[in-house]
Design a protein around this motif. Structure first.
Motif, PDB file in Angstrom:
ATOM      1  N   ASN A  41       0.833  -1.198   0.000  1.00 36.20           N
ATOM      2  CA  ASN A  41       0.000   0.000   0.000  1.00 36.20           C
ATOM      3  C   ASN A  41       0.867   1.247   0.000  1.00 36.20           C
ATOM      4  O   ASN A  41       2.015   1.242   0.441  1.00 36.20           O
ATOM      5  N   SER A  42       0.285   2.335  -0.485  1.00 34.56           N
ATOM      6  CA  SER A  42       0.976   3.618  -0.509  1.00 34.56           C
ATOM      7  C   SER A  42       0.392   4.533   0.557  1.00 34.56           C
ATOM      8  O   SER A  42      -0.807   4.470   0.857  1.00 34.56           O
ATOM      9  N   SER A  53      -6.972  11.896  -1.217  1.00 35.77           N
ATOM     10  CA  SER A  53      -7.677  11.236  -2.321  1.00 35.77           C
ATOM     11  C   SER A  53      -7.275  11.822  -3.668  1.00 35.77           C
ATOM     12  O   SER A  53      -7.205  11.101  -4.674  1.00 35.77           O
ATOM     13  N   ASP A  56      -3.786  10.417  -4.315  1.00 34.31           N
ATOM     14  CA  ASP A  56      -3.860   8.970  -4.503  1.00 34.31           C
ATOM     15  C   ASP A  56      -4.392   8.615  -5.884  1.00 34.31           C
ATOM     16  O   ASP A  56      -4.034   7.583  -6.460  1.00 34.31           O
ATOM     17  N   GLN A  61      -0.901   2.364 -10.097  1.00 38.34           N
ATOM     18  CA  GLN A  61      -0.609   1.007  -9.645  1.00 38.34           C
ATOM     19  C   GLN A  61      -1.336   0.732  -8.321  1.00 38.34           C
ATOM     20  O   GLN A  61      -1.251   1.533  -7.383  1.00 38.34           O
ATOM     21  N   LYS A  62      -2.013  -0.362  -8.261  1.00 39.42           N
ATOM     22  CA  LYS A  62      -2.702  -0.767  -7.050  1.00 39.42           C
ATOM     23  C   LYS A  62      -2.170  -2.126  -6.605  1.00 39.42           C
ATOM     24  O   LYS A  62      -1.991  -3.024  -7.424  1.00 39.42           O
ATOM     25  N   ASN A  64      -1.805  -5.938  -4.949  1.00 40.77           N
ATOM     26  CA  ASN A  64      -2.660  -7.117  -4.986  1.00 40.77           C
ATOM     27  C   ASN A  64      -3.514  -7.203  -3.736  1.00 40.77           C
ATOM     28  O   ASN A  64      -3.101  -6.791  -2.643  1.00 40.77           O
ATOM     29  N   ARG A  65      -4.703  -7.751  -3.919  1.00 43.85           N
ATOM     30  CA  ARG A  65      -5.604  -7.913  -2.780  1.00 43.85           C
ATOM     31  C   ARG A  65      -5.069  -8.971  -1.823  1.00 43.85           C
ATOM     32  O   ARG A  65      -4.549  -9.997  -2.238  1.00 43.85           O
ATOM     33  N   ASN A 159       5.267   8.615 -10.345  1.00 48.14           N
ATOM     34  CA  ASN A 159       4.164   9.027  -9.474  1.00 48.14           C
ATOM     35  C   ASN A 159       4.528  10.280  -8.687  1.00 48.14           C
ATOM     36  O   ASN A 159       3.714  11.206  -8.555  1.00 48.14           O
ATOM     37  N   GLY A 645     -11.857   8.209  -2.354  1.00 47.17           N
ATOM     38  CA  GLY A 645     -11.057   7.364  -3.226  1.00 47.17           C
ATOM     39  C   GLY A 645     -11.784   7.114  -4.531  1.00 47.17           C
ATOM     40  O   GLY A 645     -12.721   7.810  -4.920  1.00 47.17           O
ATOM     41  N   ARG A 646     -11.340   6.057  -5.216  1.00 44.08           N
ATOM     42  CA  ARG A 646     -11.872   5.783  -6.548  1.00 44.08           C
ATOM     43  C   ARG A 646     -13.195   5.023  -6.513  1.00 44.08           C
ATOM     44  O   ARG A 646     -14.078   5.271  -7.328  1.00 44.08           O
TER      45      ARG A 646
END
Length: 826
Positions: A41-42, A53, A56, A61-62, A64-65, A159, A645-646
């Motif tokens: 996480n960032s 937000s 972010d 790049q996100k 992995n869950r 980024n 957030g998104r």
């Protein structure tokens, strides 16, 4: 059989191994080995003005869950399991083979256009599926699994650079963005460190315009300017101001003006330095350069307007005779179908001889589209011989005059979950009287398995319902002497005349409802809507009623439940007004929006003006026992949506209302009461079963509860919405808290049902829970699971009384209540 079981064991072992390897994979290397560590996480630290937000959103790049926030990556394991069975070269050869087969069959059928078209559609689907497997892998890789996302130092540098540019664009010219990687287990967490430094403020704004008329137009419309002095420098506002000036001047006839004619001069040389050293100031000069010689642009006028109704798509013009009509300076050409020129004229905002207006051009297209008469509305133009006059052309293709649609499905009554079939048949006729009117008829029939009001050996009964609703919709306000028609022509005005009949047959009773209504509606903007019903009549008649059920209604009336009013022969008339303000987007979940709905209603108003009206109506229906109602009712519903957030949002809602009854009965119609509980209210309670006040639920001998009507409603909801997974659509989750209740205002109501300020807080019910929503963009299936926190009927907190081995036992003081719905609850 032994060998087969052995193969399954091997596959299962590989499956478990790869999931575990995806969960625990860790490489003891430095972060410079970018493909050795998962991306974590960032975090963004140090910013005080710009929200997290916003920054972010600049990180594409996100990570992995993970599983429950632990360093386990099961979806990566599934992806790697799918890689065992995936051969990319083989899938690419399959794409080549499909392409070759398509080319071969196309050559064989090149002389047959119909067969060639069929082959093209067939192979287009095959090729698309094959290409997806090449790019995204097999089922485990593209659906169940998730490709590993690794830490990449170059992406992090990009980024940070994007964040710094974003800060610069928002007035932080001296900002600095750095980052610090933090390695934990097999992940690299990136901490972005933001130093905003002092922001730049806009001190003074000057417009430099050489044309006097344009200067006066811009000065007269200065309130809507995107650039405002004493505000922080914002790069987006400069582009917004360009667009505003372009729209403003094009609406005033300057057809050749564009946003490229607007430039800026930003001067940061200040003779008198500001005393506040926390800010830096700049002056902005807005230069508006007009097209044409010596900044003397031409204002374009509408030279002529042509409106043409084209034949149905696919048919040549030669098959139809064209009729040409001129009305109010506009030339109308009709092919196949004819529409009233007077009504069309009220929809066309562009007028001959007037200066060109981009807004009126687009409003005309919108108004014509909203009539539900045309498949598409196309606008084009040409310039006349002088080059300063515009010839406007509107071309439309009409929709089918007759339209039939059917709908089949199952109704599930939440109280016992027994399904029953229903069917809808809808019929529409467009342009009934050639004045853009629509006639709509809806016939609905259904059978539901519902709980009986009375006990017995068979508590579930079959209920039959048949309803017919018709309406005639005019694209204007039907008023005496065309009152307000011109003033509302640009607001999508509508008049709806409705007539309906509903029949319900149950073992306890047979009931009919005849209704008629006349409703005006208009929409001044995309966010506001008004509805006014001057006539809204309902004639209710219970034809058959069982003696034991009548006795039950009398008992309920003595307990404060006025359900008996619904079964008296009644004449209900009212005038109602609705206002809606809604900034929600039409497609997708609500984002940073507000919603407000205010409803006002006056029942039996005409009875106060014409006292002999009751006698006349009783004579018309030949019924001396016909019941009348007089009441005043209001309801206000406010909702606020905050994006976080998104794919997350926080939603708050307040809903309140009251009804006051006067006249002989002192009670309102049962349908006008307020209710609490259910999928759009307090989700821990059954629908319409909460309250009133602290009263306990009223039940029959077989433990079925009755509805609990109230005369005052107050409820609120808080809900957090987020994204969970993707599977042929978005699977979202929700966490919510609901609070509220209903009370009675009637002085004859029992004490425990009355609204008293001293007991108000102790009678507020509180529930919480979670929800799962399956969003297919065109359809949202919703499951909400609610549990009680505080029950006003018991006057205590009951959250700790929830027993996990009796989650669905409704005889308990607390249980898990399941709500099934379509769409968002609010």
């Amino acid at each position: 059989m032994t060998a087969l079981n052995s193969n399954y064991r091997i596959i299962y072992s590989w499956f478990v191994f790869l999931i575990l390897s995806g969960s625990f994979s860790c490489a003891p290397k430095t972060p410079s080995s970018s493909r050795s560590y998962y991306l974590g996480n960032s975090s963004i630290k140090g910013n005080h003005v710009i929200n997290d937000s916003e920054l972010d959103a600049l990180i594409p790049q996100k990570p992995n869950r993970r599983l429950l926030g632990l360093p386990f990556f099961p979806y990566v394991g599934l992806y790697r399991f799918g890689e065992l069975f995936y051969n990319k070269e083989e899938k690419q050869r399959n794409v080549i083979e499909i392409t070759q087969n398509y080319q071969k069959e196309s050559l064989n059928k090149e002389n047959s256009p119909r067969k060639l078209d069929k082959i093209q559609r067939k192979y287009a689907k095959k090729l698309k599926r094959a290409q997806v497997k090449v790019n995204q892998g097999n089922f485990f890789m593209r659906v169940l699994g998730e490709a590993p996302v690794y830490f990449n130092i170059n992406e992090v540098l990009q980024n940070a650079e994007k964040m710094q540019k974003y800060l610069y664009n928002n007035g932080f010219f001296e900002s600095v963005v750095t980052f610090k990687p933090d390695t934990t287990f097999n992940r690299v967490r990136v901490n972005y460190l933001v130093t905003e430094n002092r922001p730049t403020m806009i001190k003074d704004i000057q417009y430099k315009i050489k044309n006097v008329l344009v200067d006066s137009i811009i000065n007269a419309n200065g309130k809507g300017a995107a650039l405002v002095s004493k505000k922080r420098y914002d790069g987006d506002s400069f582009e917004e101001e360009r667009i505003r000036l372009e729209t403003l001047l094009r609406n005033e006839g300057y057809f050749g003006f564009s946003r490229q004619n607007v430039s800026y001069l930003i001067n940061d040389t200040i003779t008198n330095a500001a005393t506040d050293t926390f800010f830096k100031s700049v002056d902005v000069q807005v230069r508006v350069d007009l097209p044409g010689p010596a900044n003397k642009p031409d204002r374009y006028k509408i030279n002529s307007i042509h409106f043409e109704v084209l034949p149905p798509s696919g048919l040549p013009d030669s098959l139809f005779r064209k009729d040409t009509v001129r009305y109010q300076g506009i030339q109308y050409v009709f092919s196949d179908k004819r529409f009233a020129t007077k009504i069309l004229d009220s929809k066309i905002q562009v007028r001959p001889g007037a200066f060109y207006s981009q807004k009126k051009e687009r409003d005309t297209q919108q108004q014509l589209s909203l009539t539900d008469q045309f498949r598409f509305v196309n606008y084009s133009y040409t310039l006349d011989s002088t080059g300063k006059g515009i010839n406007s052309f509107f071309k439309v293709i009409p929709l089918e005059k007759y339209q039939i649609s059917t709908d089949l499905g199952l109704n599930v009554i939440q109280l016992q979950g027994a399904p029953g079939p229903f069917a809808n048949l809808s019929y529409k006729i467009r342009n009934v009287f050639n004045g853009l009117e629509n006639f709509e008829a809806n016939l609905r029939g259904g059978i539901e398995l519902v709980p009986g009001f009375l006990g017995g050996n068979n508590p579930i009964y079959r209920s039959e319902e048949v309803g017919l609703n018709t309406s005639l919709i005019f694209p204007r306000l039907l008023t005496p002497g065309s009152l307000l028609q011109k003033q509302t022509a640009a607001y999508n005005p509508r008049t709806q005349l409705g007539l309906g009949y509903n029949y319900v047959n149950r073992p306890e009773y047979t009931r009919t409802n005849l209704k008629a209504a006349m409703t005006y509606s208009w929409q001044p903007s995309n966010t506001t809507l008004f509805n006014l019903s001057l006539i809204d009549l309902n004639v209710l008649n219970t034809q058959n009623i069982r003696a034991d059920f009548a006795s039950l209604l009398d008992t309920l009336r003595d307990q404060g439940n006025n359900l008996i009013n619904s079964f008296n022969k009644s004449f209900v008339s009212d005038i109602n007004f609705n206002f809606v303000y809604n900034t929600n987007t039409l497609i997708g979940p609500p984002k940073n929006a507000r919603y407000l709905r205010i409803a006002l209603e006056s029942g039996g108003t005409s009875l106060n003006i014409l006292p002999n009206q009751e006698r006349v109506i009783k004579d018309v229906f030949n019924d001396k026992d016909l019941q009348f109602y007089k009441y005043l009712r209001w309801n206000a519903d406010y909702r606020r949506y905050w994006p976080v957030g998104r794919r997350s949002a926080f939603v708050a809602r307040i809903n309140s209302g009251a009804i006051y009854s006067y006249g002989n009965n002192k009670v309102p119609p049962y349908e006008k009461y307020f209710f609490a509980g259910g999928s759009n209210s307090l989700r821990a309670w059954l629908p319409r079963r909460l309250g009133p006040g602290r009263s306990e639920p009223r039940r029959t001998s077989n433990n079925l509860s009755f509805e609990s009507p109230g005369e005052f409603l107050m409820e609120g909801n808080l809900e957090w919405r987020g994204f969970l997974a993707k599977f042929f659509g978005d699977i979202n989750y929700a966490l919510f808290i609901d609070a509220g209740n209903v009370w009675n205002l009637n002085s004859n109501a029992p004490v425990e049902q009355k609204l008293k300020t001293s007991n108000f807080l102790s009678e507020i019910a509180v529930g919480t829970g979670f929800g799962i929503r399956y969003d297919l963009s065109f359809f949202i299936l919703r499951f909400d699971f609610g549990i009680k926190v505080y029950d006003p009927a018991l006057q205590r907190f009951v959250l700790d009384e929830l027993e996990f081995n009796k989650l669905f036992n409704r005889t308990q003081s607390n249980f898990l209540n399941i709500n099934l719905g379509v769409g968002y609850p609010f």
